[in-house]
Design an enzyme around this catalytic site. Structure first.
Site, short mmCIF file in Angstrom:
data_model
loop_
_atom_site.label_atom_id
_atom_site.label_comp_id
_atom_site.label_asym_id
_atom_site.label_seq_id
_atom_site.Cartn_x
_atom_site.Cartn_y
_atom_site.Cartn_z
CB THR A 92 87.72 37.39 60.23
OG1 THR A 92 86.53 38.10 59.93
CG2 THR A 92 87.78 37.15 61.73
CB SER B 269 80.89 33.51 58.54
OG SER B 269 81.97 32.60 58.68
CE1 TYR C 263 87.57 33.67 61.19
CE2 TYR C 263 86.00 32.38 59.90
CZ TYR C 263 86.30 33.11 61.03
OH TYR C 263 85.36 33.30 61.99
CG HIS D 184 86.83 36.00 66.76
ND1 HIS D 184 87.02 36.19 65.41
CD2 HIS D 184 86.04 34.91 66.85
CE1 HIS D 184 86.38 35.25 64.74
NE2 HIS D 184 85.78 34.47 65.59
CE LYS E 110 84.57 40.64 63.30
NZ LYS E 110 85.22 39.69 64.23
#
Length: 406
Positions: free
Chosen positions: A171, A123, A145, A297, A273
């Site tokens: 994501t 991440s 993100y 999520h 995602k």
């Protein structure tokens, strides 16, 4: 008297807990016992009433299997090529933010993934840098993100590419939920002396967790080094969170831009995602993605979203021939993996399962979780009478009427 080779080291002291655990459920109990209450709560919390968190696991229980009594195969294969990479089992590490449950955090997870022959997802909210993690596991996918402006995002992509990331995960299955029925866990802005004094009553009851960090001479790191500007300081987790909250949500044109930018920069796979609808899956194909992950999520998006496994078959049927379809959400056993593959997933991603292993026993705990899933997959393949995960298909499952959602 010397200890026999067959006797595990922990067995010399019957009061010392066996570090090995036999299921993900046991790893979860160990993690709960070891971690301070706010830290553990952050791992299990879902949005609002937790309906989606519960359904992610309950849905797997609704799927049955019909094993054979004879004609089994003595050798079974679960290796597969996923995102251009050969993996030893169809279980990938899903990116999760700030893994401060253990001093080694994401580096320990990366080492475990590398040792077990699978892919690491990192991440951009992680507590360890992409450079450290890629060194520990050269087959690391970097996750982003939609935060910051395009110039900032390009800078972060360039850094991940220079570090050696083998793919990018975008994501988008995340929204901000203010209301959790059980209350939101207390997560400090940073861990300093003032914070330590304030949280001492909750942390002091977990001496083994404190001792782990004490041995390293470091406090839990709640910064996000992968979001640091060139030559600048890493923001805190909440600083990164604020950037996400104040960034306008992406359009499908933004998704296509992100995919094309990464393709020009790296030429490695781009994964979207958070897909939970057939129409979105088709739009993702149009945007040029290489793979999608059917995901909610882990129940931290909109509560009431169906379990990811309920959404998988309609989506994989619609676009599985055009892009690779992955799935994450609720996987706790090897049989869960087999069910997901039978419904069209190329592989699954795990999140909470390996975090509990990390909390319970560091790198070895993550390896333990992957071994549990490996063994469970093999057992399911044996019982179903197939020699490879490539033979898995819906006809091997008992699927109740109305199970699928589309």
């Amino acid at each position: 008297m010397t200890r026999p080779e067959w006797l595990p080291e922990w067995a010399e002291n019957p009061w010392k807990q066996n570090p090995w655990f036999e299921s993900v459920a046991v790893a979860q109990r160990r993690a709960q016992k070891r971690l301070p209450e706010p830290v553990y709560a952050a791992l299990v919390a879902g949005s609002e009433r937790g309906q989606t968190v519960s359904d992610n696991q309950r849905a797997f229980m609704e799927l049955g299997v019909l094993p054979h009594v004879a004609g089994h195969h003595a050798e079974r294969s679960m290796s597969r090529t996923v995102l251009g990479q050969e993996v030893s089992l169809p279980v990938l590490i899903s990116p999760t933010g700030v893994q401060a449950v253990h001093p080694d955090g994401e580096v320990a997870v990366a080492r475990a993934a590398n040792a077990r022959g699978t892919l690491m997802g990192l991440s951009n909210f992680a507590s360890k840098s992409v450079e450290e993690v890629v060194e520990a596991c050269p087959r690391t996918l970097f996750q982003m993100y939609w935060t910051g402006d395009r110039d900032v995002m390009v800078q972060r992509m360039e850094r991940a590419h220079r570090a050696g990331a083998i793919g990018l995960i975008a994501t988008l299955d995340w929204s901000f939920s203010m209301g959790r029925d059980w209350g939101s866990p207390e997560i400090p802005e940073k861990v300093d002396l003032k914070t330590m004094v304030r949280m001492a009553p909750k942390v002091a009851t977990k001496p083994r967790w404190l001792y782990q960090f004490g041995r390293t001479g470091q406090l839990p790191d709640l910064t996000a080094p992968n979001l640091a500007p060139p030559g600048g300081e890493a923001p805190t987790f909440f600083g990164a969170y604020y950037e996400w909250m104040t960034t306008p949500p992406p359009s499908w044109e933004d998704v296509a831009w992100m995919r094309s930018t990464w393709a020009e920069l790296s030429g490695t796979p781009f994964v979207l995602k958070g897909v939970g609808r057939v129409d979105d899956a088709k739009r993702a194909v149009d945007a040029g993605v290489d793979a999608i992950s059917v995901s909610n999520h882990g129940g931290n998006n909109l509560d009431g979203t169906p379990a990811a496994i309920r959404l998988l078959y309609p989506i994989s049927t619609a676009v599985g021939g055009q892009v690779e379809v992955l799935m994450d959400g609720g996987v706790r056993r090897g049989s869960d993996v087999v069910k997901a593959l039978a419904l069209g997933a190329k592989a699954v991603l795990i999140g909470r399962a390996y975090l509990w292993g990390l909390a319970a026993n560091g790198q070895a705990g993550v390896e333990n979780v992957l071994d549990i899933l490996h063994g469970g997959i093999d057992s399911a393949l044996l019982g179903l009478g197939v020699s490879s995960i490539d033979e898995l298909e819906p006809g091997l499952l008992l699927i109740p009427e109305g199970f699928h959602r589309s």
